[in-house]
Motif scaffolding. Structure first.
Motif, PDB file in Angstrom:
ATOM      1  N   ARG A  24       0.827  -1.215   0.000  1.00 44.21           N
ATOM      2  CA  ARG A  24       0.000   0.000   0.000  1.00 44.21           C
ATOM      3  C   ARG A  24       0.858   1.261   0.000  1.00 44.21           C
ATOM      4  NH1 ARG A  24      -3.860  -3.563  -1.361  1.00 44.21           N
ATOM      5  NH2 ARG A  24      -4.860  -4.596   0.381  1.00 44.21           N
ATOM      6  N   ASN A  48      -1.202  -2.449  -7.287  1.00 43.90           N
ATOM      7  CA  ASN A  48      -2.594  -1.952  -7.259  1.00 43.90           C
ATOM      8  C   ASN A  48      -2.811  -0.948  -6.128  1.00 43.90           C
ATOM      9  OD1 ASN A  48      -2.448  -3.886  -5.202  1.00 43.90           O
ATOM     10  ND2 ASN A  48      -4.577  -4.526  -5.449  1.00 43.90           N
ATOM     11  N   ASN A 227      -9.714 -12.648  -2.382  1.00 43.64           N
ATOM     12  CA  ASN A 227      -9.840 -13.156  -3.745  1.00 43.64           C
ATOM     13  C   ASN A 227      -8.501 -13.742  -4.189  1.00 43.64           C
ATOM     14  OD1 ASN A 227     -12.524 -12.282  -4.264  1.00 43.64           O
ATOM     15  ND2 ASN A 227     -11.744 -10.188  -4.423  1.00 43.64           N
ATOM     16  N   HIS A 259      -6.005  -4.279   5.010  1.00 40.05           N
ATOM     17  CA  HIS A 259      -7.070  -3.270   4.892  1.00 40.05           C
ATOM     18  C   HIS A 259      -7.388  -2.798   6.305  1.00 40.05           C
ATOM     19  CE1 HIS A 259      -8.123  -4.012   0.644  1.00 40.05           C
ATOM     20  NE2 HIS A 259      -7.877  -5.284   0.903  1.00 40.05           N
TER      21      HIS A 259
HETATM   22  O1  DOR Z   1      -7.851 -10.680  -1.559  1.00 42.24           O
HETATM   23  C1  DOR Z   1      -7.164  -9.974  -2.284  1.00 42.24           C
HETATM   24  N1  DOR Z   1      -6.751  -8.736  -1.891  1.00 42.24           N
HETATM   25  N2  DOR Z   1      -6.829 -10.419  -3.484  1.00 42.24           N
HETATM   26  C2  DOR Z   1      -6.218  -9.639  -4.381  1.00 42.24           C
HETATM   27  O2  DOR Z   1      -5.953 -10.088  -5.452  1.00 42.24           O
HETATM   28  C3  DOR Z   1      -5.937  -8.218  -4.076  1.00 42.24           C
HETATM   29  C4  DOR Z   1      -5.801  -8.010  -2.648  1.00 42.24           C
HETATM   30  C5  DOR Z   1      -5.781  -6.553  -2.232  1.00 42.24           C
HETATM   31  O3  DOR Z   1      -5.166  -5.744  -2.905  1.00 42.24           O
HETATM   32  O4  DOR Z   1      -6.380  -6.253  -1.204  1.00 42.24           O
END
Ligand code: DOR
Ligand code: ZN
Length: 347
Positions: A24, A48, A227, A259
């Motif tokens: 992050r 990302n 995911n 997160h």
């Molecule tokens: O669970 C996930 N979180 N899978 C991902 O591919 C991205 C990741 C995230 O950036 O939080």
């Protein structure tokens, strides 16, 4: 985590390569990076990030500098090196690949559109002429292709999305036989079998949570939601078997994805499991219970480096057998297995 075969009291391992990690930006970067830097020699820094995604050479330099600034402030962290990546989108050009590679991006990451956190501008079209040239350039310059292997399509359950992506994956592999490609965080038996059967330029990365969780676990705890989704028991078992098989086609990519607590324990849950603070302890326990602690170091510290053609990390880490309880929170983030007991402790 109950079956115990406790013989060893201490284990020394070569520093890890975590080939898939989310650091992050800003406050979270400062909070989470020290965990990984404590036991890794290198880690793949996922692109990302938001609001600024890592898309080109300039972004790579900007993000690497940010990471370095945080590392500089933590004592004894200078030996850790982030491995940089860019997001591959529909508008990523061959020149962007060349430039990003020149400044040190070792991999390009493909998020199919809409499959996970911050994939709102993910790849729509895998076989357009433009993107084919981009893949060809990645192949030519030796940039590794990292794929989040899921397809979001109508009338597909979350647990069906990896399988739905596999035909696209196969087609890509056939179109670009020399592109080194990783099917990331493999979560299904079918995905594992596909990676195992393909050539040596294809590998699968494996997290520490997919060999432990099924859909049942993620239904009951939002901090386990990620995911690809944890899947059926057969899938979980296949992931564990591949992880502990000793095959160089499978290596560590934790997908540690922090997160804020309020983004997890709420409506509209953000997907991601934060494993970074417990990763070495958890992996020791998984491999010990599977009866193959001797295979752990290859999985964490050798096979990934070999795939990326990197020399092995120099430093070592020690873990001792001493039960501890995973804290309920680290900073603003709830870790994976909060409140659970683990048997190995990182020194
Ligand atoms: O669970 C996930 N979180 N899978 C991902 O591919 C991205 C990741 C995230 O950036 O939080
Ligand atoms: Zn990820």
């Amino acid at each position: 985590m109950s079956k115990k075969v406790m013989l060893r009291r201490k284990i020394t391992l070569c520093r890890f390569d975590d080939m898939h990690c989310h650091f992050r930006d800003e406050t979270l970067l400062k909070e989470v990076l020290p965990f990984t830097a404590k036991y890794c020699g290198r880690a793949i820094a996922m692109p990302n990030t938001r609001p600024r995604a890592i898309l080109n050479a300039k972004d790579v330099i900007w993000y690497r500098d940010k990471i370095k600034m945080v590392l500089d402030k933590i004592p004894k962290m200078s030996f850790f090196k982030p491995l940089m990546t860019i997001e591959i989108r529909d508008n990523t050009t061959p020149q962007m690949i060349v430039d990003a590679h020149r400044v040190g991006a070792v991999a390009g990451k493909i998020y199919p559109l809409g499959v996970t956190t911050n994939s709102d501008q993910g790849l729509r079209e895998f076989f357009s002429n433009g993107i084919k040239e981009t893949f060809r350039t990645m192949q030519d310059v030796g940039m590794i292709c990292l794929i989040h292997g899921e397809l979001d399509s109508p009338r597909k359950l979350f647990i069906e999305r990896e399988e739905a992506f596999l035909p696209i994956f196969l087609q890509l592999v056939e179109n670009f036989p020399n592109l080194k490609t990783v099917l990331e965080h493999v979560s299904t038996e079918k995905g594992i079998n596909m990676v195992a059967q393909l050539g040596n330029n294809i590998a699968g990365s494996i997290t520490a949570h997919h060999p432990i969780l099924t859909l049942n676990d993620s239904r009951l705890n939002p901090n386990n939601i990620c995911n690809p989704s944890p899947n059926r028991f057969e899938d979980r078992d296949a992931v564990l078997k591949a992880m502990t098989s000793g095959s160089p086609k499978f290596f560590l990519g934790s997908d540690s994805a922090p997160h804020l607590r309020e983004q997890k324990e709420c409506a509209n849950i953000h997907c991601g499991v934060f494993t970074a603070p417990i990763l070495p302890s958890l992996l020791c326990e998984i491999f010990e219970i599977a009866g193959c602690l001797d295979k752990l170091e290859n999985f964490t510290s050798r096979f990934g480096a070999e795939f990326y053609r990197l020399p092995p990390n120099k430093g070592k880490i020690d873990l001792i057998k001493k039960e501890w309880t995973v804290p309920s929170q680290y900073g603003s983030v709830v870790p994976f297995m909060a409140g659970a007991k683990l048997q190995w402790q990182l020194m």
